[in-house]
Scaffold this motif. Structure first.
Motif, mmCIF file in Angstrom:
data_model
loop_
_atom_site.group_PDB
_atom_site.id
_atom_site.type_symbol
_atom_site.label_atom_id
_atom_site.label_comp_id
_atom_site.label_asym_id
_atom_site.label_seq_id
_atom_site.Cartn_x
_atom_site.Cartn_y
_atom_site.Cartn_z
ATOM 1 N N UNK A 14 0.645 -1.105 -0.083
ATOM 2 C CA UNK A 14 0.050 0.164 0.060
ATOM 3 C C UNK A 14 0.773 1.321 -0.011
ATOM 4 N N UNK A 15 2.064 1.194 0.806
ATOM 5 C CA UNK A 15 2.836 2.422 0.927
ATOM 6 C C UNK A 15 3.348 2.697 -0.594
ATOM 7 N N UNK A 16 3.893 1.695 -1.203
ATOM 8 C CA UNK A 16 4.711 1.810 -2.396
ATOM 9 C C UNK A 16 3.634 2.101 -3.303
ATOM 10 N N UNK A 17 2.487 1.623 -3.344
ATOM 11 C CA UNK A 17 1.600 2.182 -4.337
ATOM 12 C C UNK A 17 1.073 3.421 -4.286
ATOM 13 N N UNK A 18 1.172 3.999 -3.047
ATOM 14 C CA UNK A 18 0.626 5.328 -3.061
ATOM 15 C C UNK A 18 1.854 6.389 -3.582
ATOM 16 N N UNK A 19 3.114 5.849 -3.447
ATOM 17 C CA UNK A 19 4.258 6.597 -3.939
ATOM 18 C C UNK A 19 4.288 6.493 -5.353
ATOM 19 N N UNK A 20 3.721 5.132 -5.778
ATOM 20 C CA UNK A 20 4.145 5.123 -7.342
ATOM 21 C C UNK A 20 2.800 6.126 -8.136
ATOM 22 N N UNK A 21 1.681 5.979 -7.442
ATOM 23 C CA UNK A 21 0.478 7.055 -8.001
ATOM 24 C C UNK A 21 1.006 8.357 -7.827
ATOM 25 N N UNK A 22 1.605 8.825 -6.837
ATOM 26 C CA UNK A 22 2.243 10.293 -6.530
ATOM 27 C C UNK A 22 3.290 10.555 -7.705
ATOM 28 N N UNK A 23 4.172 9.621 -7.819
ATOM 29 C CA UNK A 23 5.250 9.776 -8.777
ATOM 30 C C UNK A 23 4.659 9.868 -10.282
ATOM 31 N N UNK A 24 3.717 9.001 -10.636
ATOM 32 C CA UNK A 24 3.074 8.938 -11.998
ATOM 33 C C UNK A 24 2.052 10.343 -12.126
ATOM 34 N N UNK A 25 1.608 10.731 -11.151
ATOM 35 C CA UNK A 25 0.856 11.966 -11.418
ATOM 36 C C UNK A 25 1.684 13.156 -11.645
ATOM 37 N N UNK A 26 2.910 13.085 -11.163
ATOM 38 C CA UNK A 26 3.810 14.205 -11.561
ATOM 39 C C UNK A 26 4.599 13.762 -12.839
ATOM 40 N N UNK A 27 4.790 12.698 -13.208
ATOM 41 C CA UNK A 27 5.760 12.594 -14.420
ATOM 42 C C UNK A 27 4.948 12.302 -15.681
ATOM 43 N N UNK A 28 3.678 12.013 -15.567
ATOM 44 C CA UNK A 28 2.741 11.621 -16.890
ATOM 45 C C UNK A 28 2.492 13.053 -17.586
ATOM 46 N N UNK A 29 2.047 13.747 -16.931
ATOM 47 C CA UNK A 29 1.831 15.168 -17.896
ATOM 48 C C UNK A 29 3.426 15.795 -18.436
ATOM 49 N N UNK A 30 4.463 15.461 -17.599
ATOM 50 C CA UNK A 30 5.646 16.159 -18.234
ATOM 51 C C UNK A 30 6.128 15.038 -19.393
ATOM 52 N N UNK A 31 5.679 13.867 -19.313
ATOM 53 C CA UNK A 31 5.726 12.879 -20.301
ATOM 54 C C UNK A 31 4.975 13.253 -21.690
ATOM 55 N N UNK A 32 3.876 13.576 -21.422
ATOM 56 C CA UNK A 32 2.814 13.783 -22.543
ATOM 57 C C UNK A 32 3.354 15.166 -23.124
ATOM 58 N N UNK A 33 3.998 16.058 -22.212
ATOM 59 C CA UNK A 33 4.437 17.418 -22.844
ATOM 60 C C UNK A 33 5.649 17.042 -23.864
ATOM 61 N N UNK A 34 6.692 15.920 -23.253
ATOM 62 C CA UNK A 34 7.871 15.806 -24.135
ATOM 63 C C UNK A 34 7.494 15.180 -25.507
ATOM 64 N N UNK A 35 6.466 14.228 -25.473
ATOM 65 C CA UNK A 35 6.170 13.499 -26.632
ATOM 66 C C UNK A 35 5.371 14.537 -27.410
ATOM 67 N N UNK A 36 4.635 15.390 -27.208
ATOM 68 C CA UNK A 36 4.092 16.772 -27.966
ATOM 69 C C UNK A 36 5.231 17.401 -28.562
ATOM 70 N N UNK A 37 6.144 17.616 -27.966
ATOM 71 C CA UNK A 37 7.313 18.528 -28.151
ATOM 72 C C UNK A 37 7.993 17.774 -29.423
ATOM 73 N N UNK A 38 8.046 16.100 -29.111
ATOM 74 C CA UNK A 38 8.735 15.513 -30.194
ATOM 75 C C UNK A 38 7.960 15.414 -31.460
#
Length: 413
Positions: free
Chosen positions: A27-51
């Protein structure tokens, strides 16, 4: 209440089941995974759009350059050569297409403690996201195209036939007490694809170990292994399984063990080698025999990989071995203990309170307990005593734990 300043006595915290502890960590690891993904996914989408925008712009430049050259050729005019930048863009677009149509991708993710995750998978479906990652790495200048013939694989990952090839030394490889390593190395077909090495002697192996180290996954040395050979063993980064006997000499200083081991059998280990066990995050099978160093105390292991453990309860080192059992109590499912049926032989391997001692270790994951008998104290001559011992120990352990004598296969019930 008076002794506790009027406050009611506090209840002792209940020890959680290993399954509950695992779920809590999940549960603790899952919460951290969700937290990181919420930060990373928008940045990844932005990077892919730039690509995507970058690729569109590159395509337009190359199209315009091509159209200009075609028009000049049709008019019979001498056209100027395309600028180097346009030609380079054309090459980059070709490389991008090759990456997007690649059939297979290999990935290695390394952790700080030396553990690594590896994957070699066909590209397609959801794994298409890897293609986009390759494009991004290529755009950032971190992905280079290499000539396989010019740059052979030096990563230490084995490349060869899928069958485990074994190099096993025999008495013919030794003459006048000397290991004929040159004869082996001259016979390249014998060792070239070796991934498993089994040696009947432990002396003079240094040169052979250095040669086969990059590809070796398994090493078994039945003879007494000298310090210099163990120096080479410590340097092996691909080794997964090790069975070795050190020299029974307290004055010798042996090096540490490779920390990436998954299976280990060691006889006459030294104190520093025993301490290495605490840092082996992948270790799933362990056998320790004839430890003669000072008594050690092990903290509860933070790794849950170990499933099989075998120890010898010599009277002088019983505390060390019991501490080792307690350290892996949350994960060990099969436990082997070297002990006698009775004290008639006076070999200091007999423990009438073994059941109670094991019960106090909190072996909640345990499924089977095997009793291993000393050769000098065969249980086949005292089967009744063996059966009674198995039953006595079994009564101290949870009902689902099966207690079995490994020699005569006598179960507790």
């Amino acid at each position: 209440m008076i002794e506790n300043d009027g406050a009611p006595p506090r209840k002792k915290a209940r020890t959680e089941e290993p399954e509950v502890q695992q779920l809590r960590r999940g549960v603790e690891a899952g919460r951290k995974v969700v937290e990181v993904l919420r930060l990373v996914v928008p940045k990844a989408v932005e990077a892919l759009n730039r690509q995507l925008d970058s690729s569109v712009a590159q395509l337009r430049q190359v199209e315009e350059a091509l159209e200009l050259q075609v028009q000049r050729a049709a008019a019979g005019a001498e056209g100027s050569d395309p600028v180097a930048e346009q030609l380079q863009l054309a090459v980059q677009l070709e490389d991008s297409l090759r990456l997007l149509t690649a059939n297979k991708c290999s990935v290695v993710a390394e952790e700080e403690d030396g553990a690594a995750w590896r994957a070699s998978a066909p590209l397609g479906g959801f794994s298409d996201i890897l293609r986009l990652l390759l494009l991004q790495l290529r755009a950032d200048g971190q992905l280079e195209k290499v000539d396989v013939a010019a740059f052979p694989d030096t990563s230490g990952v084995f490349v060869g036939p899928p069958i485990i090839s074994v190099l096993e030394t025999t008495e013919n490889d030794f003459k006048d007490g000397q290991f004929k390593v040159n004869d082996i190395l001259l016979n390249q077909p014998r060792w070239r694809n070796t991934r498993s090495l089994k040696c009947s002697h432990g002396d003079g192996l240094e040169e052979l170990l250095r040669v086969v180290a990059p590809q070796l996954e398994e090493l078994q040395i039945t003879g007494k292994c000298k310090v210099q050979s163990m120096v080479e063993v410590e340097r092996m980064t691909t080794l997964k399984r090790l069975a070795v006997t050190c020299v029974d000499d307290k004055s010798l200083e042996y090096p540490d063990l490779p920390l990436q081991l998954e299976e280990l059998k060691i006889t006459f280990p030294k104190e520093n080698q025993m301490r290495c066990l605490e840092r082996m995050s992948r270790l799933r099978s362990l056998e320790v025999n004839d430890y003669k160093g000072p008594n050690l105390t092990f903290a509860p292991s933070q790794h849950t990989a170990l499933r099989w453990l075998s120890v010898a309860l010599n009277a002088r080192r019983k505390d060390t071995m019991m501490s080792l059992i307690r350290a892996y109590a949350s994960s060990v499912q099969h436990l082997c203990i070297y002990c006698s049926v009775s004290d008639s032989r006076k070999q200091s391997f007999y423990y009438p309170d073994l059941g109670e001692d094991l019960a106090a270790c909190g072996l909640r994951a345990l499924r089977r307990l095997f009793l291993v008998r000393p050769a000098i104290d065969p249980c086949t001559e005292q089967v009744a005593g063996c059966l009674l011992q198995c039953q006595t120990i079994g009564r101290s352990l949870p009902a689902h734990v099966q207690v079995v004598c490994r020699k005569c296969n006598v179960p507790a019930s």
